[in-house]
Scaffold this motif. Structure first.
Motif, PDB file in Angstrom:
ATOM      1  N   ALA A 181       0.838  -1.258   0.174  1.00 14.69           N
ATOM      2  CA  ALA A 181       0.000   0.086   0.004  1.00 14.69           C
ATOM      3  C   ALA A 181       1.109   1.268   0.000  1.00 14.69           C
ATOM      4  CB  ALA A 181      -0.789   0.202   1.228  1.00 14.69           C
ATOM      5  N   GLU A 182       0.427   2.291  -0.466  1.00 15.98           N
ATOM      6  CA  GLU A 182       0.949   3.855  -0.499  1.00 15.98           C
ATOM      7  C   GLU A 182       1.113   4.170   0.762  1.00 15.98           C
ATOM      8  OE1 GLU A 182       2.434   4.505  -3.318  1.00 15.98           O
ATOM      9  OE2 GLU A 182       1.372   2.616  -4.129  1.00 15.98           O
ATOM     10  N   GLY A 183       1.891   5.119   1.048  1.00 17.42           N
ATOM     11  CA  GLY A 183       2.202   5.586   2.397  1.00 17.42           C
ATOM     12  C   GLY A 183       1.092   6.886   2.852  1.00 17.42           C
ATOM     13  N   ALA A 184       0.797   7.668   1.711  1.00 18.68           N
ATOM     14  CA  ALA A 184       0.180   8.908   1.893  1.00 18.68           C
ATOM     15  C   ALA A 184      -1.106   8.685   0.958  1.00 18.68           C
ATOM     16  CB  ALA A 184       0.619  10.114   1.552  1.00 18.68           C
ATOM     17  N   LEU A 185      -1.181   7.952  -0.067  1.00 21.46           N
ATOM     18  CA  LEU A 185      -2.356   7.973  -0.950  1.00 21.46           C
ATOM     19  C   LEU A 185      -3.059   6.644  -1.066  1.00 21.46           C
ATOM     20  CD1 LEU A 185      -0.869   9.954  -3.758  1.00 21.46           C
ATOM     21  CD2 LEU A 185      -2.556  10.952  -1.928  1.00 21.46           C
ATOM     22  N   ASN A 186      -4.380   6.554  -1.559  1.00 21.55           N
ATOM     23  CA  ASN A 186      -5.058   5.318  -1.697  1.00 21.55           C
ATOM     24  C   ASN A 186      -5.104   4.927  -3.161  1.00 21.55           C
ATOM     25  OD1 ASN A 186      -6.044   5.743   1.230  1.00 21.55           O
ATOM     26  ND2 ASN A 186      -7.390   7.257   0.193  1.00 21.55           N
ATOM     27  N   ARG A 187      -5.316   3.847  -3.471  1.00 20.03           N
ATOM     28  CA  ARG A 187      -5.473   3.221  -4.807  1.00 20.03           C
ATOM     29  C   ARG A 187      -6.725   2.198  -4.805  1.00 20.03           C
ATOM     30  NH1 ARG A 187      -0.901   0.019  -3.579  1.00 20.03           N
ATOM     31  NH2 ARG A 187      -1.158  -2.313  -4.403  1.00 20.03           N
ATOM     32  N   ILE A 188      -7.138   1.925  -6.097  1.00 14.04           N
ATOM     33  CA  ILE A 188      -7.948   0.622  -6.289  1.00 14.04           C
ATOM     34  C   ILE A 188      -7.185  -0.138  -7.302  1.00 14.04           C
ATOM     35  CG2 ILE A 188     -10.259   0.024  -7.139  1.00 14.04           C
ATOM     36  CD1 ILE A 188     -11.319   2.748  -6.176  1.00 14.04           C
ATOM     37  N   ASP A 189      -6.934  -1.526  -6.964  1.00  8.74           N
ATOM     38  CA  ASP A 189      -6.577  -2.428  -7.875  1.00  8.74           C
ATOM     39  C   ASP A 189      -7.731  -3.209  -8.442  1.00  8.74           C
ATOM     40  OD1 ASP A 189      -4.105  -1.474  -7.384  1.00  8.74           O
ATOM     41  OD2 ASP A 189      -3.729  -3.113  -5.909  1.00  8.74           O
ATOM     42  N   ARG A 190      -7.845  -3.680  -9.766  1.00  8.38           N
ATOM     43  CA  ARG A 190      -8.854  -4.301 -10.380  1.00  8.38           C
ATOM     44  C   ARG A 190      -8.195  -5.759 -10.847  1.00  8.38           C
ATOM     45  NH1 ARG A 190     -12.834  -1.098 -14.557  1.00  8.38           N
ATOM     46  NH2 ARG A 190     -13.785  -1.091 -12.549  1.00  8.38           N
ATOM     47  N   VAL A 191      -8.813  -6.719 -10.428  1.00  8.18           N
ATOM     48  CA  VAL A 191      -8.374  -8.196 -10.829  1.00  8.18           C
ATOM     49  C   VAL A 191      -9.357  -8.507 -12.090  1.00  8.18           C
ATOM     50  CG1 VAL A 191      -8.337 -10.755 -10.182  1.00  8.18           C
ATOM     51  CG2 VAL A 191      -8.178  -8.851  -8.251  1.00  8.18           C
ATOM     52  N   ILE A 192      -8.699  -8.914 -13.253  1.00  6.12           N
ATOM     53  CA  ILE A 192      -9.489  -8.998 -14.511  1.00  6.12           C
ATOM     54  C   ILE A 192      -9.102 -10.486 -15.120  1.00  6.12           C
ATOM     55  CG2 ILE A 192      -9.437  -6.665 -14.827  1.00  6.12           C
ATOM     56  CD1 ILE A 192      -6.964  -7.278 -17.076  1.00  6.12           C
ATOM     57  N   VAL A 193      -9.746 -10.626 -15.951  1.00  4.30           N
ATOM     58  CA  VAL A 193      -9.531 -12.076 -16.808  1.00  4.30           C
ATOM     59  C   VAL A 193      -9.291 -11.301 -18.075  1.00  4.30           C
ATOM     60  CG1 VAL A 193     -10.403 -14.100 -18.217  1.00  4.30           C
ATOM     61  CG2 VAL A 193     -10.840 -13.817 -15.609  1.00  4.30           C
ATOM     62  N   ARG A 194      -8.206 -11.527 -18.873  1.00  3.03           N
ATOM     63  CA  ARG A 194      -7.891 -11.113 -20.012  1.00  3.03           C
ATOM     64  C   ARG A 194      -7.724 -12.212 -21.172  1.00  3.03           C
ATOM     65  NH1 ARG A 194      -2.385  -7.869 -19.580  1.00  3.03           N
ATOM     66  NH2 ARG A 194      -3.802  -6.317 -18.686  1.00  3.03           N
ATOM     67  N   TRP A 195      -8.249 -11.685 -22.315  1.00  5.30           N
ATOM     68  CA  TRP A 195      -8.347 -12.412 -23.528  1.00  5.30           C
ATOM     69  C   TRP A 195      -7.064 -11.624 -24.384  1.00  5.30           C
ATOM     70  CZ3 TRP A 195      -9.831 -10.429 -28.696  1.00  5.30           C
ATOM     71  CH2 TRP A 195      -9.832 -11.493 -29.659  1.00  5.30           C
ATOM     72  N   ASP A 196      -5.857 -12.463 -24.531  1.00  6.49           N
ATOM     73  CA  ASP A 196      -4.800 -11.923 -25.549  1.00  6.49           C
ATOM     74  C   ASP A 196      -4.557 -12.703 -26.613  1.00  6.49           C
ATOM     75  OD1 ASP A 196      -2.474 -10.889 -26.042  1.00  6.49           O
ATOM     76  OD2 ASP A 196      -1.619 -10.901 -24.021  1.00  6.49           O
ATOM     77  N   LEU A 197      -5.279 -12.190 -27.703  1.00 13.48           N
ATOM     78  CA  LEU A 197      -4.737 -12.608 -28.878  1.00 13.48           C
ATOM     79  C   LEU A 197      -3.479 -12.850 -29.487  1.00 13.48           C
ATOM     80  CD1 LEU A 197      -6.589 -13.862 -31.449  1.00 13.48           C
ATOM     81  CD2 LEU A 197      -6.821 -12.030 -32.366  1.00 13.48           C
ATOM     82  N   PRO A 198      -2.700 -11.918 -29.282  1.00 11.85           N
ATOM     83  CA  PRO A 198      -1.430 -11.923 -29.759  1.00 11.85           C
ATOM     84  C   PRO A 198      -0.550 -12.942 -29.096  1.00 11.85           C
ATOM     85  CG  PRO A 198      -1.890  -9.452 -29.590  1.00 11.85           C
ATOM     86  CD  PRO A 198      -3.067 -10.169 -29.072  1.00 11.85           C
ATOM     87  N   GLN A 199      -0.969 -13.237 -27.737  1.00 18.14           N
ATOM     88  CA  GLN A 199      -0.349 -14.201 -26.970  1.00 18.14           C
ATOM     89  C   GLN A 199      -0.904 -15.424 -27.144  1.00 18.14           C
ATOM     90  OE1 GLN A 199       2.467 -13.875 -25.303  1.00 18.14           O
ATOM     91  NE2 GLN A 199       2.654 -11.796 -26.115  1.00 18.14           N
ATOM     92  N   ARG A 200      -1.995 -15.425 -27.717  1.00 21.01           N
ATOM     93  CA  ARG A 200      -2.852 -16.803 -27.765  1.00 21.01           C
ATOM     94  C   ARG A 200      -3.065 -17.251 -26.405  1.00 21.01           C
ATOM     95  NH1 ARG A 200       0.110 -20.814 -31.436  1.00 21.01           N
ATOM     96  NH2 ARG A 200       1.748 -19.926 -30.334  1.00 21.01           N
ATOM     97  N   ASP A 201      -3.477 -16.489 -25.494  1.00 18.73           N
ATOM     98  CA  ASP A 201      -3.837 -17.180 -24.046  1.00 18.73           C
ATOM     99  C   ASP A 201      -4.952 -16.152 -23.547  1.00 18.73           C
ATOM    100  OD1 ASP A 201      -3.239 -18.360 -21.919  1.00 18.73           O
ATOM    101  OD2 ASP A 201      -1.274 -17.268 -21.293  1.00 18.73           O
ATOM    102  N   MET A 202      -5.483 -16.805 -22.293  1.00 21.78           N
ATOM    103  CA  MET A 202      -6.312 -16.079 -21.521  1.00 21.78           C
ATOM    104  C   MET A 202      -5.973 -16.533 -20.196  1.00 21.78           C
ATOM    105  SD  MET A 202     -10.055 -17.096 -23.254  1.00 21.78           S
ATOM    106  CE  MET A 202     -11.051 -15.995 -21.838  1.00 21.78           C
ATOM    107  N   TYR A 203      -5.896 -15.331 -19.322  1.00 21.29           N
ATOM    108  CA  TYR A 203      -4.896 -15.276 -18.098  1.00 21.29           C
ATOM    109  C   TYR A 203      -5.791 -14.459 -17.079  1.00 21.29           C
ATOM    110  CZ  TYR A 203      -2.468 -12.069 -20.194  1.00 21.29           C
ATOM    111  OH  TYR A 203      -1.812 -10.797 -21.012  1.00 21.29           O
ATOM    112  N   ILE A 204      -5.519 -14.638 -15.709  1.00 18.91           N
ATOM    113  CA  ILE A 204      -6.054 -13.915 -14.623  1.00 18.91           C
ATOM    114  C   ILE A 204      -4.645 -13.058 -14.235  1.00 18.91           C
ATOM    115  CG2 ILE A 204      -6.551 -13.692 -12.136  1.00 18.91           C
ATOM    116  CD1 ILE A 204      -8.005 -16.333 -12.624  1.00 18.91           C
ATOM    117  N   THR A 205      -5.076 -11.505 -14.061  1.00 21.72           N
ATOM    118  CA  THR A 205      -3.991 -10.730 -13.819  1.00 21.72           C
ATOM    119  C   THR A 205      -4.387  -9.254 -12.892  1.00 21.72           C
ATOM    120  OG1 THR A 205      -2.006  -9.210 -14.406  1.00 21.72           O
ATOM    121  CG2 THR A 205      -3.912  -9.186 -15.863  1.00 21.72           C
ATOM    122  N   VAL A 206      -3.669  -8.450 -12.613  1.00 23.51           N
ATOM    123  CA  VAL A 206      -4.262  -7.391 -11.741  1.00 23.51           C
ATOM    124  C   VAL A 206      -3.698  -5.968 -12.489  1.00 23.51           C
ATOM    125  CG1 VAL A 206      -3.990  -5.850  -9.710  1.00 23.51           C
ATOM    126  CG2 VAL A 206      -3.963  -8.563  -9.445  1.00 23.51           C
TER     127      VAL A 206
END
Length: 378
Positions: A82-107
């Motif tokens: 976490a940041e020391g003085a500010l807040n943030r919002i992280d988003r968990v996604i499932v990505r369809w990646d055609l150039p990589q020919r893959d689907m995966y979970i990332t942040v």
């Protein structure tokens, strides 16, 4: 050009007359399956808090643009510190990646800010993303709680569910999400209300302090004004009392002087009266009144005689004037003057019968008249 599938390929001894690619089947499945997560099981691909900054994504399936994704077991992810003085919002996604020919979970890591927002999704011909959950990472936190996780699987704007292949949907997880959301929202409201309540209590305390200070100051001023007024009043009252004493003393002295004057005047009068009472007789007032009446009668008698003889005297004076004029012309002596002067002396002698030198005055008057007569004869 029209495409169709699936039909069997015919082998002509060297090769098959038709070949199907992955994009062909993706097109086929995309015609009746929408993008999203599969609703069964209801907790499929749900993001949950685990330990510290670690989160986990449950097993489940997703479907994007005709391509299927399957997570066969719980998937662990550790978020950045976490940041020391500010807040943030992280988003968990499932990505369809055609150039990589893959689907995966990332942040998708959020941008630190005082009012953070989740990162935008990428959706084009090569990359397509589905948001599973948004995680609020507060400044300085060391662990992620369930209350910090917002489930986005059922939000059709960023994810949604796959429709058309199921007959029923288990809403228990969705209900739990709504319950969690309600609890989070109610807790947030309570927290905000608690902060507001504390702020209002502090404000009221400050107002009460200011009011008490105002009351204390006002009472002090009134006390000061009252003391000043009392001092001025007492000073004025003492001055009036002093004036009263001085006036009383002056009045007392005046009365004493008047009494002294009265006594002195009375003594002087008594002394004078004792001196003249023998001359005035036993009845001093009666004797004085008698003398006044006698003098008044004599004055009236003289006035009457003067009026009766006025014409005669006037004629005699006229004749004397003529004769004196003749004498003056012959002897150069003012006999008229002597005659008039003699008459005046006689009148004075008559008017002064009660006084001394009456005879001398009468003789002098006769001498003046005789002189005038001799002058007129000779």
């Amino acid at each position: 050009m029209a495409d169709c599938l699936p039909f069997n390929a015919v082998y002509d001894g060297e090769a098959y007359d038709r070949v199907y690619k992955a994009e062909d089947w993706a097109w086929y499945f995309a015609t009746f399956l929408a993008n999203g997560v599969f609703p069964k099981p209801s907790d499929g691909l749900q993001v949950i808090a685990h330990n510290g900054m670690e989160i986990r994504v449950n097993a489940g399936q997703a479907f994007i643009n005709g391509y299927a994704f399957r997570n066969t077991s719980s998937y662990s992810i550790t978020l950045d510190t976490a940041e020391g003085a500010l807040n943030r919002i992280d988003r968990v996604i499932v990505r369809w990646d055609l150039p990589q020919r893959d689907m995966y979970i990332t942040v998708l890591k959020g941008t630190p800010s005082a009012k953070p927002v989740a990162a935008a999704l990428t959706r084009d011909t090569e990359i397509w993303e589905l948001a599973l959950a948004d995680i609020y990472v507060g400044k300085g936190v060391t662990a992620v709680r369930t209350a910090n996780i917002t489930d986005q699987r059922f939000n059709s704007a960023v994810c949604g569910i796959v429709k058309g292949t199921v007959e029923e949907i288990d809403a228990s997880v969705l209900t739990k999400q709504f319950t969690d959301f309600f609890n989070i929202y109610s807790n947030a409201v309570l927290d905000e209300f608690s902060v507001y309540k504390q702020s209002m209590e502090q404000y009221l305390t400050d107002i009460a302090g200011i009011y008490e200070q105002y009351i204390s100051r006002t009472e002090s001023l009134f006390t000061q004004y009252e003391n000043n007024f009392t001092d001025r009043y007492n000073e004025f009252s003492n001055t009036l009392d002093s004036w009263d004493e001085e006036l009383l003393k002056a009045y007392t002295d005046f009365v004493a002087n008047i009494q002294l004057f009265k006594t002195s005047a009375e003594n002087d009068f008594n002394t004078w009266f004792e001196a003249i009472k023998d001359k005035l007789g036993e009845d001093a007032a009666g004797q004085l009144q008698l003398e006044i009446e006698q003098l008044t009668a004599q004055v009236a008698q003289l006035a009457q005689q003067a009026e009766g003889n006025a014409e005669q005297i006037q004629q005699q004076l006229t004749d004397l004037d003529q004769r004196l004029t003749l004498v003056e012309n012959g002897w150069n002596i003012n006999y008229k003057h002597d005659a008039v002067l003699g008459i005046c002396y006689l009148g004075a002698a008559y008017m002064s019968q009660q006084y001394e030198r009456t005879e001398e005055t009468a003789v002098l008057g006769l001498a003046y008249i005789g002189n005038s007569y001799l002058a007129d004869t000779f």
